[in-house]
Design a protein around this motif. Structure first.
Motif, PDB file in Angstrom:
ATOM      1  N   ARG A   3     -13.997  58.956  66.316  1.00 21.61           N
ATOM      2  CA  ARG A   3     -13.414  57.853  67.051  1.00 21.61           C
ATOM      3  C   ARG A   3     -12.442  58.407  68.087  1.00 21.61           C
ATOM      4  NH1 ARG A   3     -10.828  52.805  63.863  1.00 21.61           N
ATOM      5  NH2 ARG A   3     -10.436  51.473  65.651  1.00 21.61           N
ATOM      6  N   ILE A   4     -12.473  57.845  69.284  1.00 17.00           N
ATOM      7  CA  ILE A   4     -11.535  58.216  70.344  1.00 17.00           C
ATOM      8  C   ILE A   4     -10.614  57.023  70.572  1.00 17.00           C
ATOM      9  CG2 ILE A   4     -11.258  58.797  72.782  1.00 17.00           C
ATOM     10  CD1 ILE A   4     -14.014  60.092  72.676  1.00 17.00           C
ATOM     11  N   ILE A   5      -9.301  57.281  70.505  1.00 14.94           N
ATOM     12  CA  ILE A   5      -8.306  56.241  70.756  1.00 14.94           C
ATOM     13  C   ILE A   5      -7.342  56.775  71.805  1.00 14.94           C
ATOM     14  CG2 ILE A   5      -6.446  54.839  69.790  1.00 14.94           C
ATOM     15  CD1 ILE A   5      -7.848  55.119  67.063  1.00 14.94           C
ATOM     16  N   VAL A   6      -7.131  55.996  72.857  1.00 16.40           N
ATOM     17  CA  VAL A   6      -6.174  56.368  73.897  1.00 16.40           C
ATOM     18  C   VAL A   6      -5.110  55.285  73.949  1.00 16.40           C
ATOM     19  CG1 VAL A   6      -5.817  56.795  76.359  1.00 16.40           C
ATOM     20  CG2 VAL A   6      -7.912  57.596  75.245  1.00 16.40           C
ATOM     21  N   THR A   7      -3.852  55.713  73.835  1.00 20.85           N
ATOM     22  CA  THR A   7      -2.710  54.816  73.985  1.00 20.85           C
ATOM     23  C   THR A   7      -1.710  55.483  74.911  1.00 20.85           C
ATOM     24  OG1 THR A   7      -1.476  55.735  72.132  1.00 20.85           O
ATOM     25  CG2 THR A   7      -2.957  53.906  71.640  1.00 20.85           C
ATOM     26  N   PRO A  24      -0.079  49.618  73.332  1.00 19.36           N
ATOM     27  CA  PRO A  24      -1.325  49.175  73.951  1.00 19.36           C
ATOM     28  C   PRO A  24      -2.439  50.197  73.710  1.00 19.36           C
ATOM     29  CG  PRO A  24       0.168  50.042  75.610  1.00 19.36           C
ATOM     30  CD  PRO A  24       0.915  50.043  74.306  1.00 19.36           C
ATOM     31  N   VAL A  25      -3.559  49.708  73.234  1.00 13.50           N
ATOM     32  CA  VAL A  25      -4.727  50.568  73.025  1.00 13.50           C
ATOM     33  C   VAL A  25      -5.622  50.394  74.234  1.00 13.50           C
ATOM     34  CG1 VAL A  25      -6.738  51.032  71.589  1.00 13.50           C
ATOM     35  CG2 VAL A  25      -4.564  50.413  70.526  1.00 13.50           C
ATOM     36  N   LEU A  26      -5.801  51.470  74.983  1.00 16.50           N
ATOM     37  CA  LEU A  26      -6.558  51.400  76.220  1.00 16.50           C
ATOM     38  C   LEU A  26      -7.999  51.821  76.048  1.00 16.50           C
ATOM     39  CD1 LEU A  26      -3.547  52.822  78.063  1.00 16.50           C
ATOM     40  CD2 LEU A  26      -4.446  50.532  78.383  1.00 16.50           C
ATOM     41  N   LEU A  27      -8.282  52.525  74.973  1.00 19.95           N
ATOM     42  CA  LEU A  27      -9.661  52.871  74.621  1.00 19.95           C
ATOM     43  C   LEU A  27      -9.708  53.055  73.119  1.00 19.95           C
ATOM     44  CD1 LEU A  27     -12.570  53.711  75.606  1.00 19.95           C
ATOM     45  CD2 LEU A  27     -11.751  56.058  75.444  1.00 19.95           C
ATOM     46  N   ASP A  28     -10.652  52.427  72.485  1.00 18.23           N
ATOM     47  CA  ASP A  28     -10.883  52.573  71.045  1.00 18.23           C
ATOM     48  C   ASP A  28     -12.395  52.560  70.874  1.00 18.23           C
ATOM     49  OD1 ASP A  28     -11.052  52.506  68.308  1.00 18.23           O
ATOM     50  OD2 ASP A  28      -9.698  50.803  68.055  1.00 18.23           O
ATOM     51  N   GLU A  29     -12.961  53.732  70.750  1.00 16.78           N
ATOM     52  CA  GLU A  29     -14.419  53.835  70.776  1.00 16.78           C
ATOM     53  C   GLU A  29     -14.930  54.768  69.685  1.00 16.78           C
ATOM     54  OE1 GLU A  29     -17.888  55.019  73.980  1.00 16.78           O
ATOM     55  OE2 GLU A  29     -15.943  54.332  74.686  1.00 16.78           O
ATOM     56  N   HIS A  30     -15.903  54.283  68.950  1.00 17.26           N
ATOM     57  CA  HIS A  30     -16.600  55.139  67.996  1.00 17.26           C
ATOM     58  C   HIS A  30     -17.564  56.016  68.783  1.00 17.26           C
ATOM     59  CE1 HIS A  30     -15.154  53.245  64.345  1.00 17.26           C
ATOM     60  NE2 HIS A  30     -15.246  52.092  64.990  1.00 17.26           N
ATOM     61  N   VAL A  31     -17.626  57.285  68.411  1.00 13.30           N
ATOM     62  CA  VAL A  31     -18.468  58.229  69.135  1.00 13.30           C
ATOM     63  C   VAL A  31     -19.452  58.865  68.166  1.00 13.30           C
ATOM     64  CG1 VAL A  31     -18.498  60.262  70.604  1.00 13.30           C
ATOM     65  CG2 VAL A  31     -16.572  58.692  70.716  1.00 13.30           C
ATOM     66  N   ASP A  32     -20.707  58.787  68.524  1.00  8.93           N
ATOM     67  CA  ASP A  32     -21.777  59.399  67.747  1.00  8.93           C
ATOM     68  C   ASP A  32     -22.344  60.576  68.536  1.00  8.93           C
ATOM     69  OD1 ASP A  32     -21.862  57.555  65.531  1.00  8.93           O
ATOM     70  OD2 ASP A  32     -22.732  56.090  66.923  1.00  8.93           O
ATOM     71  N   GLN A  47     -16.260  59.365  81.722  1.00 12.38           N
ATOM     72  CA  GLN A  47     -15.742  58.430  82.718  1.00 12.38           C
ATOM     73  C   GLN A  47     -14.869  57.368  82.036  1.00 12.38           C
ATOM     74  OE1 GLN A  47     -18.593  55.944  84.874  1.00 12.38           O
ATOM     75  NE2 GLN A  47     -17.442  56.395  86.746  1.00 12.38           N
ATOM     76  N   ARG A  48     -15.325  56.842  80.908  1.00 13.75           N
ATOM     77  CA  ARG A  48     -14.519  55.859  80.177  1.00 13.75           C
ATOM     78  C   ARG A  48     -13.209  56.479  79.705  1.00 13.75           C
ATOM     79  NH1 ARG A  48     -19.598  54.892  78.183  1.00 13.75           N
ATOM     80  NH2 ARG A  48     -19.173  55.717  76.097  1.00 13.75           N
ATOM     81  N   LEU A  49     -13.267  57.716  79.242  1.00 16.07           N
ATOM     82  CA  LEU A  49     -12.064  58.413  78.795  1.00 16.07           C
ATOM     83  C   LEU A  49     -11.099  58.634  79.968  1.00 16.07           C
ATOM     84  CD1 LEU A  49     -10.492  59.848  76.566  1.00 16.07           C
ATOM     85  CD2 LEU A  49     -11.863  61.880  77.023  1.00 16.07           C
ATOM     86  N   ALA A  50     -11.616  59.039  81.110  1.00 14.42           N
ATOM     87  CA  ALA A  50     -10.771  59.255  82.288  1.00 14.42           C
ATOM     88  C   ALA A  50     -10.092  57.963  82.728  1.00 14.42           C
ATOM     89  CB  ALA A  50     -11.601  59.839  83.436  1.00 14.42           C
TER      90      ALA A  50
END
Length: 81
Positions: A3-7, A24-32, A47-50
């Motif tokens: 999982r990638i979480i960016v705050t 604030p959670v700006l990205l919360d994504e499960h990664v396979d 790109q989503r991470l950037a």
């Protein structure tokens, strides 16, 4: 599953766990592994991470009220004319 979480870092230096729902959670994504199987899929993930990192930086600046200072020219006004 990964999982990638960016705050954004809190402006007051408190640890994120102390903020609870305030952070604030700006990205919360499960990664396979499939997200890295092709260069196209990997580029989309990056790109989503950037975007999330850029948004986190902007949120942190907004929280601290610190805008980036304007860039100043090394030339004097007379030299610029």
């Amino acid at each position: 599953m990964a999982r990638i979480i960016v705050t954004a870092d809190p402006a007051d230096g408190r640890p994120l766990r102390a903020l609870g729902d305030e952070a604030p959670v700006l990205l919360d994504e499960h990664v396979d592994p499939v997200h890295l199987d092709t260069s196209h899929a990997a580029e989309q993930l990056m790109q989503r991470l950037a975007w999330a990192v850029s948004d986190a930086e902007a949120a942190q600046r907004a929280q601290s009220g610190a805008a980036r200072p304007a860039r100043r020219s090394a030339l004097s006004p007379a030299q610029r004319a």
